[in-house]
Design a protein around this motif. Structure first.
Motif, PDB file in Angstrom:
ATOM      1  N   GLY A 198       0.774  -1.216   0.085  1.00 40.42           N
ATOM      2  CA  GLY A 198      -0.015   0.159   0.001  1.00 40.42           C
ATOM      3  C   GLY A 198       0.846   1.320   0.032  1.00 40.42           C
ATOM      4  O   GLY A 198       0.354   2.306  -0.736  1.00 40.42           O
ATOM      5  N   ILE A 227      -5.420   1.141   1.958  1.00 41.08           N
ATOM      6  CA  ILE A 227      -5.372   0.971   0.751  1.00 41.08           C
ATOM      7  C   ILE A 227      -4.797  -0.602   0.414  1.00 41.08           C
ATOM      8  O   ILE A 227      -5.415  -1.285  -0.207  1.00 41.08           O
ATOM      9  N   LEU A 257      -6.910  -3.683  -1.117  1.00 40.31           N
ATOM     10  CA  LEU A 257      -6.303  -4.507  -2.294  1.00 40.31           C
ATOM     11  C   LEU A 257      -6.075  -5.948  -2.276  1.00 40.31           C
ATOM     12  O   LEU A 257      -6.334  -6.892  -2.789  1.00 40.31           O
ATOM     13  N   VAL A 312      -8.555  -8.199  -0.819  1.00 40.10           N
ATOM     14  CA  VAL A 312      -9.375  -8.775  -2.087  1.00 40.10           C
ATOM     15  C   VAL A 312      -8.550 -10.034  -2.727  1.00 40.10           C
ATOM     16  O   VAL A 312      -9.427 -10.862  -3.274  1.00 40.10           O
ATOM     17  N   VAL A 313      -7.381  -9.741  -3.272  1.00 31.80           N
ATOM     18  CA  VAL A 313      -6.853 -10.592  -3.919  1.00 31.80           C
ATOM     19  C   VAL A 313      -6.736 -12.116  -3.230  1.00 31.80           C
ATOM     20  O   VAL A 313      -6.810 -13.115  -3.979  1.00 31.80           O
ATOM     21  N   VAL A 322       1.262   1.314  -3.806  1.00 29.94           N
ATOM     22  CA  VAL A 322       0.081   1.662  -4.387  1.00 29.94           C
ATOM     23  C   VAL A 322      -0.360   3.158  -4.234  1.00 29.94           C
ATOM     24  O   VAL A 322      -0.951   3.723  -5.134  1.00 29.94           O
ATOM     25  N   CYS A 366      -2.148   6.006  -6.715  1.00 31.88           N
ATOM     26  CA  CYS A 366      -3.783   6.788  -6.095  1.00 31.88           C
ATOM     27  C   CYS A 366      -3.500   8.174  -5.907  1.00 31.88           C
ATOM     28  O   CYS A 366      -4.337   9.013  -6.154  1.00 31.88           O
TER      29      CYS A 366
END
Length: 352
Positions: A266, A276, A280, A283-284, A318, A322
């Protein structure tokens, strides 16, 4: 005039875009009714919270702690055992569990934070492994059962909001969302405070910070204690969400490493990056479990691969993507507002 200024501030995309994002998060349970999906959302927010809590010492202070599962376990076990044996509500146990984790973070950090680089990371790994072995081999503390290797089952009370237990997953989602907002707000405060400047200075160059008169040992210890406290609070929430504590799962390397992976991907050292990354990568991980559930540990392999790629090609994480996307969106909205303002001005001038 003051009212007009407030209206103009509220009309700024820097204000209404975050407010809109928060509104979407608050309304999600109205559209997602499936309990499993709500549980996954709560887990995603839980990991985002833990990554942000780790970021206080691992990101702002630049100290690579690989044993934060210890503090998750401390908060979870302390609050759950108090709940099981004294009836103390986890709402109160949340503060006691966090305080116990903070005390442990202080005890661990006092000698180990004097080490630098890989030596500190190895020390946290060794302590975490020793703590895990203690949890496995200890079945009783006085007259209180800890479960030992079999784990600890949190007493089930049914639908009991006073004990942080609900039949629906919706309250767990909102508690996790509140925890994430709390830790982000705290990180914003740190980032803008004197403590934040001290942490940034020692992260960039500890010797230079020491030469400037910063008590680096004390500053790192404060960061480690605060990080442990918030991680312990997360452990209390985890205990009530899962309702079963298994020593290797909650305090083992899988827990500690995953927290670090999320923060690094993140963007450690930033305010929003770890949260963040937590969203992410979780979810992966869930998508990997759904489609490749028969391959144990595949999500951790993917985590490691993603971390390596980001460290090599995008060390800021990430959050860099963003920030760039958010900056372009702000410029786009700003340009649109300026154009409308010029058009309005032109109409007024033509009227005259």
């Amino acid at each position: 005039m003051v009212g007009d200024e407030k209206l103009r501030n509220f009309a700024s995309p820097r204000v209404y875009l975050p407010a809109l994002a928060l509104l979407v998060l608050a309304l999600l349970p109205l559209f997602i009714k499936n309990p499993y999906n709500l549980h996954i959302l709560a887990i995603i927010l839980f990991w985002a919270y833990l990554a942000s809590a780790w970021n206080i010492v691992g990101g702002f202070a630049g100290q690579l702690s690989l044993g934060h599962g210890v503090y998750v376990a401390t908060g979870a076990y302390v609050s759950s055992m108090l709940f099981a044996n004294t009836g103390l509500s986890p709402w109160i146990g949340m503060f006691i569990g966090g305080a116990a984790a903070a005390l442990l973070g202080f005890i661990v950090g006092y000698p180990t934070l004097r080490l630098k680089g890989a030596y500190y990371a190895l020390a946290t790994v060794g302590f975490a492994e020793g703590f895990r072995v203690i949890l496995i081999s200890t079945e009783k503390i006085g007259s209180w059962d800890t479960g030992g290797a079999q784990g600890f089952l949190v007493p089930l009370m049914g639908n009991a909001p006073q004990y942080m237990q609900f039949m629906s997953k919706v309250p767990y989602y909102y508690i996790a969302l509140a925890l994430v907002l709390m830790i982000i707000g705290f990180c914003v405060w740190i980032d803008r405070s004197k403590l934040g400047y001290y942490l940034t200075a020692l992260r960039e160059d500890e010797d230079a910070a020491l030469a400037l008169g910063i008590n680096t040992a004390r500053t790192k210890l404060i960061a480690a204690t605060l990080s442990a406290f918030f991680t312990g609070v997360g452990g209390v929430y985890y205990a009530q969400l899962i309702r079963y504590l298994e020593p290797s799962a909650i305090s083992g390397p899988m827990m500690s490493n995953q927290i670090v992976f999320l923060a690094i991907v993140g963007g450690k050292g930033s305010v929003l990056g770890p949260a963040i990354g937590g969203v992410l990568l979780t979810v992966v991980g869930e998508i990997t479990r759904i489609f490749f559930g028969q391959v144990m540990g595949l999500h951790l392999f993917l985590y490691g691969l993603i971390v390596v790629l980001f460290v090599i090609f995008k060390p800021r994480g990430v959050i860099e993507f963003c920030e760039n996307a958010y900056g372009r969106l702000l410029r786009l909205l700003g340009e649109g507002g300026e154009k409308r303002g010029r058009e309005d001005a032109g109409v007024k001038e033509s009227d005259h």
